[in-house]
Structure formats: structure tokens, C-alpha cells
Design a protein around this motif. Structure first.
Motif, PDB file in Angstrom:
ATOM      1  N   LEU A   1       0.813  -1.219   0.000  1.00 55.48           N
ATOM      2  CA  LEU A   1       0.000   0.000   0.000  1.00 55.48           C
ATOM      3  C   LEU A   1       0.852   1.277   0.000  1.00 55.48           C
ATOM      4  N   LEU A   2       1.973   1.237   0.703  1.00 57.96           N
ATOM      5  CA  LEU A   2       2.767   2.458   0.883  1.00 57.96           C
ATOM      6  C   LEU A   2       3.711   2.769  -0.262  1.00 57.96           C
ATOM      7  N   PHE A   3       4.187   1.747  -0.931  1.00 55.95           N
ATOM      8  CA  PHE A   3       5.187   1.963  -1.967  1.00 55.95           C
ATOM      9  C   PHE A   3       4.612   1.659  -3.340  1.00 55.95           C
ATOM     10  N   TYR A   4       5.246   2.219  -4.334  1.00 48.73           N
ATOM     11  CA  TYR A   4       4.788   2.085  -5.714  1.00 48.73           C
ATOM     12  C   TYR A   4       5.932   1.526  -6.555  1.00 48.73           C
ATOM     13  N   PRO A   5       5.644   0.650  -7.507  1.00 49.67           N
ATOM     14  CA  PRO A   5       6.717   0.036  -8.293  1.00 49.67           C
ATOM     15  C   PRO A   5       7.620   1.019  -9.035  1.00 49.67           C
ATOM     16  N   GLY A   6       7.136   2.186  -9.397  1.00 50.42           N
ATOM     17  CA  GLY A   6       7.952   3.130 -10.146  1.00 50.42           C
ATOM     18  C   GLY A   6       8.656   4.151  -9.275  1.00 50.42           C
ATOM     19  N   SER A   7       8.578   4.000  -7.953  1.00 52.88           N
ATOM     20  CA  SER A   7       9.151   5.007  -7.060  1.00 52.88           C
ATOM     21  C   SER A   7      10.473   4.534  -6.472  1.00 52.88           C
TER      22      SER A   7
ATOM     23  N   GLY B   1      10.885   3.553  -3.531  1.00 48.61           N
ATOM     24  CA  GLY B   1      10.604   2.439  -2.635  1.00 48.61           C
ATOM     25  C   GLY B   1      10.300   1.141  -3.357  1.00 48.61           C
ATOM     26  N   PHE B   2      10.748   1.050  -4.601  1.00 50.03           N
ATOM     27  CA  PHE B   2      10.465  -0.143  -5.400  1.00 50.03           C
ATOM     28  C   PHE B   2      10.986  -1.421  -4.738  1.00 50.03           C
ATOM     29  N   VAL B   3      12.147  -1.344  -4.107  1.00 43.55           N
ATOM     30  CA  VAL B   3      12.730  -2.519  -3.463  1.00 43.55           C
ATOM     31  C   VAL B   3      11.822  -3.009  -2.341  1.00 43.55           C
TER      32      VAL B   3
ATOM     33  N   ALA C   1       9.821  -6.566  -2.194  1.00 47.06           N
ATOM     34  CA  ALA C   1       9.970  -7.474  -1.052  1.00 47.06           C
ATOM     35  C   ALA C   1       8.603  -7.829  -0.467  1.00 47.06           C
ATOM     36  N   ALA C   2       7.708  -6.859  -0.429  1.00 45.78           N
ATOM     37  CA  ALA C   2       6.357  -7.114   0.079  1.00 45.78           C
ATOM     38  C   ALA C   2       5.605  -8.077  -0.834  1.00 45.78           C
ATOM     39  N   LEU C   3       5.740  -7.895  -2.121  1.00 47.49           N
ATOM     40  CA  LEU C   3       5.083  -8.790  -3.064  1.00 47.49           C
ATOM     41  C   LEU C   3       5.646 -10.207  -2.969  1.00 47.49           C
ATOM     42  N   VAL C   4       6.950 -10.319  -2.854  1.00 48.38           N
ATOM     43  CA  VAL C   4       7.579 -11.638  -2.732  1.00 48.38           C
ATOM     44  C   VAL C   4       7.135 -12.330  -1.441  1.00 48.38           C
ATOM     45  N   ALA C   5       7.051 -11.604  -0.341  1.00 49.39           N
ATOM     46  CA  ALA C   5       6.601 -12.197   0.921  1.00 49.39           C
ATOM     47  C   ALA C   5       5.174 -12.721   0.800  1.00 49.39           C
ATOM     48  N   SER C   6       4.313 -11.961   0.160  1.00 48.33           N
ATOM     49  CA  SER C   6       2.931 -12.408  -0.036  1.00 48.33           C
ATOM     50  C   SER C   6       2.872 -13.639  -0.929  1.00 48.33           C
TER      51      SER C   6
END
Length: 98
Positions: free
Chosen positions: A59-65, A67-69, A73-78
Motif C-alpha cells: 500500500l505504501l510503496f509504488y513500483p515506479g518510485s 521504494g520499489f525494493v 519485497a512485500a510482493l515476494v513475501a505475499s
């Protein structure tokens, strides 16, 4: 300024990742605690915190920003929860149907 294809792809992936993270969190919260120890994985509390943190990261980070890393990491954990832990939890709670 016309929309670029890379922006549209990233936006689509970002929106698609939200239900994935929400599903992982909800599934982790609704499972029995003893099922996690039965499959020899981390505890329910651990997976609940991991998936909750992953949902917050999605929710907090965006793929193009910048905070992409963190978003990745959040997507991989899910996805690890959904692909590895969830099937084993479902199997152990259903029982062995031979």
C-alpha cells in the motif's frame, strides 16, 4: 502528455498486487495456530506479521518510485505465503484423503 506503456504496466501490476497481499493476510489470520506448527513452518503470529507488513508495503510503496525494493519485497513475501505455506496449511487441515 500521453500515457506511456511502462506506466500502464506498472499501474496494472500495482493494482493486481493489492488483492494478492490482502488474500495472503486474510488467509494467515483465519487459519488455526496449530496448523502452522503441524506443517513445520513459522508460527501463525510470525506469518500474520509478515503478511501484514507485506500488505503495508504494497500500500505504501509504488513500483515506479524509490521504494520499489520495499514494494518488491512485500510482493515476494505475499507470494511465498500463497505458493508455499497456504497449500500445506490447506492440506493438513483437510486431512489426508487416500
Amino acid at each position: 502528455m500521453p500515457l506511456r506503456l511502462d506506466y500502464l504496466v506498472l499501474q496494472t501490476i500495482w493494482f493486481a498486487a493489492m488483492p494478492v497481499g490482502a488474500y495472503a493476510l486474510l488467509h494467515a489470520l483465519l487459519q488455526r495456530a496449530d496448523a502452522f506448527t503441524a506443517i513445520d513452518r513459522m508460527t501463525k503470529v510470525s506469518w500474520s506479521l509478515i503478511t501484514a507488513g507485506a500488505m503495508a508495503g504494497l500500500l505504501l510503496f509504488y513500483p515506479g518510485s524509490a521504494g520499489f525494493v520495499f514494494w518488491m519485497a512485500a510482493l515476494v513475501a505475499s507470494l511465498v505465503y500463497i505458493v508455499d505455506v497456504r497449500p500445506k496449511l490447506n492440506e493438513v487441515q483437510r486431512g489426508n484423503k487416500w
